[in-house]
Design an enzyme around this catalytic site. Structure first.
Site, PDB file in Angstrom:
ATOM      1  N   LYS A 190      14.701  -8.310  10.488  1.00  0.00           N
ATOM      2  CA  LYS A 190      15.112  -7.607   9.269  1.00  0.00           C
ATOM      3  C   LYS A 190      15.649  -6.220   9.612  1.00  0.00           C
ATOM      4  O   LYS A 190      15.014  -5.478  10.351  1.00  0.00           O
ATOM      5  CB  LYS A 190      13.933  -7.529   8.288  1.00  0.00           C
ATOM      6  CG  LYS A 190      12.717  -6.793   8.830  1.00  0.00           C
ATOM      7  CD  LYS A 190      11.615  -6.845   7.804  1.00  0.00           C
ATOM      8  CE  LYS A 190      10.432  -5.989   8.099  1.00  0.00           C
ATOM      9  NZ  LYS A 190      10.657  -4.601   8.507  1.00  0.00           N
ATOM     10  N   ASP A 248       6.109  -7.030  11.313  1.00  0.00           N
ATOM     11  CA  ASP A 248       6.503  -6.096  12.388  1.00  0.00           C
ATOM     12  C   ASP A 248       5.409  -5.783  13.409  1.00  0.00           C
ATOM     13  O   ASP A 248       5.287  -4.626  13.857  1.00  0.00           O
ATOM     14  CB  ASP A 248       7.016  -4.784  11.767  1.00  0.00           C
ATOM     15  CG  ASP A 248       8.221  -5.000  10.871  1.00  0.00           C
ATOM     16  OD1 ASP A 248       8.669  -6.147  10.737  1.00  0.00           O
ATOM     17  OD2 ASP A 248       8.704  -4.008  10.282  1.00  0.00           O
ATOM     18  N   VAL A 275       2.206  -4.004  10.122  1.00  0.00           N
ATOM     19  CA  VAL A 275       2.378  -2.548  10.176  1.00  0.00           C
ATOM     20  C   VAL A 275       3.765  -2.152   9.707  1.00  0.00           C
ATOM     21  O   VAL A 275       4.703  -2.928   9.831  1.00  0.00           O
ATOM     22  CB  VAL A 275       2.145  -2.034  11.614  1.00  0.00           C
ATOM     23  CG1 VAL A 275       0.727  -2.341  12.059  1.00  0.00           C
ATOM     24  CG2 VAL A 275       3.136  -2.624  12.621  1.00  0.00           C
ATOM     25  N   THR A 276       3.900  -0.906   9.249  1.00  0.00           N
ATOM     26  CA  THR A 276       2.811  -0.054   8.848  1.00  0.00           C
ATOM     27  C   THR A 276       2.557  -0.248   7.349  1.00  0.00           C
ATOM     28  O   THR A 276       3.470  -0.605   6.604  1.00  0.00           O
ATOM     29  CB  THR A 276       3.128   1.452   9.119  1.00  0.00           C
ATOM     30  OG1 THR A 276       4.306   1.821   8.378  1.00  0.00           O
ATOM     31  CG2 THR A 276       3.383   1.689  10.602  1.00  0.00           C
ATOM     32  N   CYS A 311       6.742  -0.736   5.918  1.00  0.00           N
ATOM     33  CA  CYS A 311       7.312  -2.084   5.848  1.00  0.00           C
ATOM     34  C   CYS A 311       6.412  -3.085   5.126  1.00  0.00           C
ATOM     35  O   CYS A 311       6.906  -4.024   4.495  1.00  0.00           O
ATOM     36  CB  CYS A 311       7.665  -2.570   7.246  1.00  0.00           C
ATOM     37  SG  CYS A 311       9.066  -1.644   7.921  1.00  0.00           S
TER      38      CYS A 311
HETATM   39  C1  C5J Z   1       7.528  -0.393   9.700  1.00  0.00           C
HETATM   40  C2  C5J Z   1       8.513   1.787  10.018  1.00  0.00           C
HETATM   41  N1  C5J Z   1       7.475  -1.585  10.243  1.00  0.00           N
HETATM   42  N2  C5J Z   1       7.366   2.429   9.799  1.00  0.00           N
HETATM   43  N3  C5J Z   1       8.566   0.435  10.048  1.00  0.00           N
HETATM   44  O1  C5J Z   1       6.663  -0.012   8.932  1.00  0.00           O
HETATM   45  O2  C5J Z   1       9.535   2.397  10.226  1.00  0.00           O
END
Ligand code: C5J
Length: 226
Positions: free
Chosen positions: A131, A26, A159-160, A164
């Site tokens: 996803k 991400d 991240v983060t 995720c």
């Molecule tokens: C991810 C989120 N990518 N923090 N998403 O960690 O909502």
């Protein structure tokens, strides 16, 4: 030939290049830049920029070594049919998933904000997974794609850290992959959560996996090439 990362914690990590993928979770504008999903939740997104140079170095070295690269994006279909109302309606964000923001619709596939940042943009031949959940294996064909390629080991960044990245690592661990998290290639809006996640991953004899600084991976790749 096996590549070893001696500096990995809680003990050395080894992998074969041909059966290992680099998975970047991400690294998209929605989380990294102002005006995206991360900021709508009240976070200081500038904190995440710190990992871009190290992650780019790893990506370039991994590509040069011929390793498989997987990029993920947290993304929903334009009609939000894959976004549970519980996810969209939770809390009091400035903008909700699907709302129009400065970078297009928040967390919707194909919108400018959903693209991976320029410095880490995918190139031809790399896998890009959209996803709908936090984990990279939920409602995606990622496991099957990795199995088809004989992948057994995963190196994670992105991240983060505690959302995720950790969710994806846990999913991968349960599917039988040996996972390593690159410490300076992952970031959180909450430094204490990042530190706790690194500890959690490698506790109890690598109960979720290993961690290592990216310099240790880069050195191991250089040794391998020599
Ligand atoms: C991810 C989120 N990518 N923090 N998403 O960690 O909502």
């Amino acid at each position: 030939m096996r590549i070893g990362i001696e500096a990995a914690a809680p003990f050395p990590y080894g992998f074969e290049l041909a059966s290992t993928a680099l998975v970047l979770i991400d690294m998209q504008r929605d989380f990294m830049e102002p005006g995206g999903f991360g900021e709508t939740l009240g976070n200081d997104v500038s904190l995440l920029q710190a990992i871009v140079p190290a992650t780019r170095k790893v990506l370039q070295a991994w590509r040069a070594a011929g390793g498989l690269v997987v990029h993920t994006r947290e993304a929903h279909a334009a009609d939000l049919s894959d976004c549970p109302p519980a996810k969209r309606n939770r809390g009091k964000p400035a903008l909700r998933i699907g709302d129009e923001g400065p970078m297009g619709r928040i967390l919707v596939a194909g919108e400018p904000g959903n693209q991976i940042i320029e410095a880490l943009a995918p190139i031809d031949g790399e896998i890009v997974i959209d996803k709908p959940g936090k984990g990279a294996f939920y409602a995606t064909g990622l496991h099957e794609l990795l199995q088809q390629r004989g992948i057994t080991h995963l190196l994670f960044g992105g991240v983060t850290t505690e959302v995720c990245v950790q969710t994806s690592m846990r999913e991968a661990n349960d599917r039988g992959y040996d996972c390593l998290l690159l410490e300076d290639c992952t970031e959180s809006y909450f430094p204490a959560f990042k530190a706790a996640t690194l500890d959690m991953v490698r506790a109890q004899g690598a109960i979720v996996g290993w961690t290592a600084p990216s310099a240790a991976l880069l050195a191991a790749l250089l040794n391998h090439a020599a």
